[in-house]
Motif scaffolding. Structure first.
Motif, mmCIF file in Angstrom:
data_model
loop_
_atom_site.group_PDB
_atom_site.id
_atom_site.type_symbol
_atom_site.label_atom_id
_atom_site.label_comp_id
_atom_site.label_asym_id
_atom_site.label_seq_id
_atom_site.Cartn_x
_atom_site.Cartn_y
_atom_site.Cartn_z
ATOM 1 N N ALA A 384 1.578 -4.656 8.918
ATOM 2 C CA ALA A 384 2.300 -4.793 10.184
ATOM 3 C C ALA A 384 2.698 -6.253 10.335
ATOM 4 N N LYS A 385 3.961 -6.483 10.662
ATOM 5 C CA LYS A 385 4.483 -7.848 10.739
ATOM 6 C C LYS A 385 5.223 -8.041 12.057
ATOM 7 N N GLN A 386 4.886 -9.153 12.733
ATOM 8 C CA GLN A 386 5.550 -9.481 13.993
ATOM 9 C C GLN A 386 6.221 -10.843 13.890
ATOM 10 N N ARG A 387 7.441 -10.911 14.383
ATOM 11 C CA ARG A 387 8.164 -12.167 14.486
ATOM 12 C C ARG A 387 8.461 -12.435 15.955
ATOM 13 N N GLY A 388 8.312 -13.669 16.376
ATOM 14 C CA GLY A 388 8.552 -14.007 17.777
ATOM 15 C C GLY A 388 7.375 -14.765 18.345
ATOM 16 N N ARG A 389 7.616 -15.537 19.353
ATOM 17 C CA ARG A 389 6.589 -16.407 19.897
ATOM 18 C C ARG A 389 5.469 -15.629 20.576
ATOM 19 N N GLY A 390 4.243 -15.916 20.109
ATOM 20 C CA GLY A 390 3.059 -15.415 20.778
ATOM 21 C C GLY A 390 2.312 -16.585 21.401
ATOM 22 N N ILE A 391 1.148 -16.341 21.951
ATOM 23 C CA ILE A 391 0.371 -17.423 22.562
ATOM 24 C C ILE A 391 -0.133 -18.387 21.498
ATOM 25 N N PHE A 392 -0.583 -17.834 20.361
ATOM 26 C CA PHE A 392 -1.176 -18.677 19.326
ATOM 27 C C PHE A 392 -0.374 -18.675 18.022
ATOM 28 N N TYR A 393 0.757 -18.008 17.987
ATOM 29 C CA TYR A 393 1.479 -17.899 16.725
ATOM 30 C C TYR A 393 2.944 -17.571 16.967
ATOM 31 N N ASP A 394 3.732 -17.826 15.928
ATOM 32 C CA ASP A 394 5.130 -17.411 15.915
ATOM 33 C C ASP A 394 5.374 -16.289 14.920
ATOM 34 N N GLY A 395 4.404 -16.051 14.069
ATOM 35 C CA GLY A 395 4.497 -14.967 13.110
ATOM 36 C C GLY A 395 3.114 -14.409 12.842
ATOM 37 N N LEU A 396 3.025 -13.082 12.673
ATOM 38 C CA LEU A 396 1.745 -12.412 12.463
ATOM 39 C C LEU A 396 1.903 -11.345 11.388
ATOM 40 N N LYS A 397 0.958 -11.330 10.438
ATOM 41 C CA LYS A 397 0.882 -10.258 9.445
ATOM 42 C C LYS A 397 -0.536 -9.708 9.421
ATOM 43 N N ILE A 398 -0.643 -8.410 9.513
ATOM 44 C CA ILE A 398 -1.937 -7.743 9.356
ATOM 45 C C ILE A 398 -1.806 -6.784 8.183
ATOM 46 N N THR A 399 -2.652 -6.959 7.192
ATOM 47 C CA THR A 399 -2.557 -6.171 5.960
ATOM 48 C C THR A 399 -3.889 -5.478 5.690
ATOM 49 N N ALA A 400 -3.840 -4.185 5.503
ATOM 50 C CA ALA A 400 -5.019 -3.411 5.125
ATOM 51 C C ALA A 400 -4.691 -2.670 3.835
ATOM 52 N N ALA A 401 -5.591 -2.744 2.859
ATOM 53 C CA ALA A 401 -5.290 -2.157 1.555
ATOM 54 C C ALA A 401 -6.509 -1.480 0.966
ATOM 55 N N TYR A 402 -6.239 -0.441 0.195
ATOM 56 C CA TYR A 402 -7.267 0.230 -0.599
ATOM 57 C C TYR A 402 -6.762 0.315 -2.036
ATOM 58 N N GLN A 403 -7.637 -0.013 -2.995
ATOM 59 C CA GLN A 403 -7.294 0.106 -4.402
ATOM 60 C C GLN A 403 -8.377 0.902 -5.125
ATOM 61 N N PHE A 404 -7.926 1.640 -6.127
ATOM 62 C CA PHE A 404 -8.844 2.375 -6.995
ATOM 63 C C PHE A 404 -8.507 2.031 -8.439
ATOM 64 N N PHE A 405 -9.523 1.633 -9.182
ATOM 65 C CA PHE A 405 -9.365 1.303 -10.598
ATOM 66 C C PHE A 405 -10.256 2.230 -11.417
ATOM 67 N N GLU A 406 -9.747 2.671 -12.556
ATOM 68 C CA GLU A 406 -10.568 3.439 -13.482
ATOM 69 C C GLU A 406 -10.243 3.012 -14.905
ATOM 70 N N GLU A 407 -11.278 2.794 -15.709
ATOM 71 C CA GLU A 407 -11.101 2.445 -17.111
ATOM 72 C C GLU A 407 -12.331 2.898 -17.876
ATOM 73 N N SER A 408 -12.183 3.058 -19.161
ATOM 74 C CA SER A 408 -13.333 3.442 -19.993
ATOM 75 C C SER A 408 -13.172 2.851 -21.388
ATOM 76 N N ARG A 409 -14.299 2.710 -22.075
ATOM 77 C CA ARG A 409 -14.343 2.197 -23.442
ATOM 78 C C ARG A 409 -15.046 3.228 -24.308
ATOM 79 N N ASN A 410 -14.463 3.491 -25.458
ATOM 80 C CA ASN A 410 -14.980 4.525 -26.345
ATOM 81 C C ASN A 410 -14.992 3.986 -27.773
ATOM 82 N N ASP A 411 -16.180 3.934 -28.403
ATOM 83 C CA ASP A 411 -16.236 3.412 -29.761
ATOM 84 C C ASP A 411 -17.222 4.208 -30.606
#
Length: 803
Positions: A384-411
């Motif tokens: 979520a991104k906001q542009r415009g004057r706030g009380i403490f900021y002129d720009g705001l970004k809030i980022t929430a993320a989820y990642q999933f990794f999978e790997e395997s080794r076979n020998d």
């Protein structure tokens, strides 16, 4: 009369619309605003609007008209000529732009000329022109990043003597580095689809103030395409289809994307499928690089088989699929919400460097099988991104993320009935909040916080390929272990004078590790690893223009890397004659860096750039001899092996010089060249030193580029210097099977060079074709520390259609 009126109306409409033109970027198709449009004596002047539209009714049909913009080459045309091109005029971007915008240093847009860090920017048009197989090749094509490959399905960047978990990768502002990123070579960057990249920004040197742990040697930020919004109330549909073929590994790649746009909503869907065959090396080079034999399994037996084509590296091929879905909602000019979903998956692919290892008797091959299972990566990112004057900021970004990794080794060893498998899964959650404040005179503040949580799932198994029985075995990492960090930062940009900008920042990070060791398979002399570390990092620098055509930058910065699960908890990972064991007693390592840069512009005809740097690393996390249960050697999988562990056991320093030039010999002809020189040593506790493992040889490129409105062609030379045996890292000297042999019988990395050609032709603005011939002279070479030999003569064809 009723019939005449519509005809007259249509004719008037045609005349009026013929006077309305749209000015577009020749490479991206984006509209260009604020283009100055005037006649030769400047008696008539207009400006294009925000949508690139301009009304030329002021000019006569045959009058010569000039189109000028600070960022683009001047165009000359007339109303009648533009009418023949469907009322569209395309402009080419200038090669050198001092007002280029970057986001990587503060997470907000900044003028590149105000930033003291060295940053390389690769835009979408350059990606389309170089047409890389993977994002690792995209980095290598810059001529400023060295890339190592242990197998075809790989690509491990090296920047300023640092690599792997000492470099940070981010996608759309979300860190890809997770708690099992290792000190050995990594291939995670290939999960990023080059077709989806809008631009890539590479920071050279520490970036820990903004990015925290791991950002010691550099940061690679990949920004992917976002949905486009409509300019009218109706639904607008656009998209692209592309195909790529390369002869060296019989690659077939297909890509398609489509954008559905309304005024407030945008939907972008992208899909890419890659099929890579076995890679064929060049004809001229060391005989020891040839793949003379390979292993073939027949029933219960493994056989050493003669390779009919020793230049074909069997097996190296694999397939990959990349999917992306973006949704953009912009309810007004101040707020926007962007959802991004990325998914990447490979098939199994062999670790080629392990398959060419000889056995201890040197009369055969050590492994019958050594392959990675499917590498999977999922990223869900909501911003979520906001542009415009706030009380403490002129720009705001809030980022929430989820990642999933999978790997395997076979020998599985040669004629060994047991295949050993370890499989890892990582769930990674992150939250970022970033603020921009422009309100304090000439001072701009950027500040924010970050929280990252990783949980590791790790299982181990043994499969008897004869009886098909499966049993449990030791895991690679402590199952259920966690790694988390909480941090806050502040960055400030102060424009002391119009030609002098100061940039400084500070960050505090805290890192926790919680891991419990399972003693079922090994009698560990400890029960758990619980680390609780804090790190304070900072940076300060300036950008100064003593003259309008000369820029001087100076930057000092610190970076850190907190131990991760791979450092403290890796359980018995083997390499030839050695085994790595856990070590729960680790602390963060720190880097201290200073960099001086200069950029000189000679009348827009010649641009020279240079940067010199020195980095000092303390409490370095390095692999060294260790004792397990009081023993320096143990029996592991039937082989007596030296015990090693990651330890805070060294100091290191790296220094180097990076230079580049751009020369514009004519409107259509230019020269571009880059050279990177790096030196580095690791200092042991006893005062001795040895060459750094990830210090790349001297490398660079030289390009002759010609282009006009339709055609761009590039003839270029890539080259790498030699690393002698004396300058080869101790850990590399034991890998004789991937190196050439000097006259004294010692391994070394030879110098090499390749001659290449690359071109792109635009049949129309929508239809473009590309053709490249890489390694024209068929050199057989293996980049430093790489397991796989590079491609021989390689014909690359591409076709793209946008609508």
């Amino acid at each position: 009369m009723n019939k005449i009126l519509p005809i007259l109306f249509f004719m008037v409409f045609q005349v009026l619309s013929a006077q309305q033109i749209k000015i577009l970027d020749a490479d991206t198709g984006d509209p260009i605003s604020n283009v100055a449009i005037y006649n030769l004596d400047r008696s008539k002047t207009i400006i294009s609007d925000i949508d690139g539209m301009a009304d030329l009714s002021l000019f006569s049909p045959t009058e010569r008209i000039m189109f000028k913009h600070l960022s683009y080459q001047i165009r000359r045309s007339s109303r009648s000529q533009i009418w023949k091109q469907n009322n569209r005029l395309y402009m080419l971007m200038k090669a050198e732009q001092l007002d280029e915008v970057v986001m990587s240093v503060s997470k907000w847009e900044q003028q590149k000329k105000d930033v003291p860090n060295k940053i390389e920017v690769v835009g979408a048009k350059e990606v389309r022109f170089t047409n890389p197989q993977t994002s690792a090749d995209l980095l290598a094509n810059t001529g400023k990043v060295f890339v190592q490959k242990s197998q075809l399905g790989g690509g491990s960047p090296m920047i300023r003597g640092f690599a792997t978990n000492r470099l940070l990768i981010s996608v759309d502002g979300v860190r890809m580095n997770n708690a099992i990123f290792r000190g050995g070579n990594l291939q995670n960057v290939i999960s990023i689809d080059p077709f989806t990249i809008k631009n890539t920004e590479i920071i050279f040197g520490p970036g820990s103030v903004i990015y925290g742990s791991d950002a010691m040697g550099g940061v690679m930020n990949f920004y992917t395409q976002n949905p486009q919004l409509a300019t009218t109330d109706s639904l607008e549909i656009s998209g692209e289809a592309a195909y790529r073929f390369s002869s060296a590994n019989m690659e077939n790649t297909v890509h398609a994307d489509i954008n559905l746009a309304k005024k407030k909503w945008g939907f972008l869907t992208s899909a890419t499928y890659n099929n890579f065959g076995d890679l064929v090396m060049g004809k001229h080079g060391p005989q020891s690089y040839l793949r003379n034999y390979y292993v073939e399994s027949r029933g219960e037996e493994d056989y050493k088989v003669l390779n009919e084509n020793p230049r074909k590296q069997l097996p190296t091929g694999y397939d990959q699929i990349n999917l992306m879905q973006k949704v953009l909602f912009s309810p007004n000019n101040n707020w926007s919400y962007n959802l991004g979903l990325h998914y990447s998956e490979t098939t199994d692919y062999s670790r080629y460097d392990r398959l060419i290892r000889p056995n201890s008797q040197n009369n055969g091959l050590r492994s019958a099988e050594w392959f990675y299972g499917p590498q999977k990566w999922l990223l869900g990112n909501l911003q979520a991104k906001q542009r415009g004057r706030g009380i403490f900021y002129d720009g705001l970004k809030i980022t929430a993320a989820y990642q999933f990794f999978e790997e395997s080794r076979n020998d599985r060893g040669f004629n060994d009935a047991i295949r050993y498998t370890t499989q890892e899964k990582v769930d990674a959650i992150s939250t970022n909040i970033d603020f921009e404040n422009k309100r304090i005179g000439n001072l701009r503040l950027y500040y924010g916080g970050e929280y990252v949580y990783n949980k590791i799932g790790s299982i181990g198994s043994e499969l008897n390929i004869i009886t098909n029985e499966t049993s449990e075995s030791a895991t690679r990492y402590p199952d259920g272990s966690t790694w988390q960090t909480l941090a806050g930062y502040m960055n400030a940009e102060y424009k002391a004078k119009p030609n002098f900008t100061l940039l400084s920042g500070l960050r505090y990070s805290h890192v926790w590790i919680d891991a419990i060791f399972d003693k079922t398979f090994y009698p560990f002399p400890f029960d758990d690893a619980n680390l609780n570390n804090g790190a304070l990092t900072g940076s300060v620098g300036f950008s100064w223009f003593p003259k309008t055509d000369l820029q001087i930058t100076l930057n000092g910065s610190t970076g850190f890397r907190a131990p991760n699960i791979n450092d403290v908890g890796k359980i018995f990972d083997s390499e030839p004659g050695a085994v790595v064991v856990p070590n729960p007693d680790l602390e963060p390592e720190y880097a201290y860096n200073i960099e001086l840069g200069a950029h000189k512009n000679f009348n827009d005809k010649l641009m020279l750039r240079g940067a010199a740097y020195y980095t000092y690393l303390v409490d370095a996390l390095v692999r060294r001899e260790f004792q397990f249960g009081g023993q320096s050697q143990i029996d592991y999988k039937g082989e007596l092996s030296q015990v090693l562990a990651i330890q805070n056991a060294a100091k290191a320093y790296v220094y180097g010089l990076e230079v580049g030039l751009e020369a514009f010999l004519a409107n259509n002809f230019s020269i571009v060249s880059n050279l990177t020189l790096t030196e580095g040593l690791e200092e042991e506790e006893d005062g001795s030193d040895s060459p750094g493992r990830h210090v790349a040889p001297a490398f660079g490129d030289f390009h002759l580029i010609w282009k006009n409105q339709r055609l761009k062609a590039d003839v270029f030379l890539n080259y790498n210097g030699r690393i002698s045996y004396d300058n080869l890292a101790a850990s590399e000297r034991s890998k004789e099977y991937i190196y050439a042999v000097d006259h004294e019988g010692n391994p070394y990395s030879p110098s090499w060079h390749t001659l290449n050609f690359r071109s792109q032709y635009a049949f129309t603005q929508e239809l473009k074709a590309s053709m490249s011939v890489e390694n024209i002279t068929g050199q057989r070479y293996r980049p430093y520390s790489s397991g796989v030999v590079a491609a021989g003569t390689n014909l690359v064809l591409g076709l793209g259609y946008s609508f």
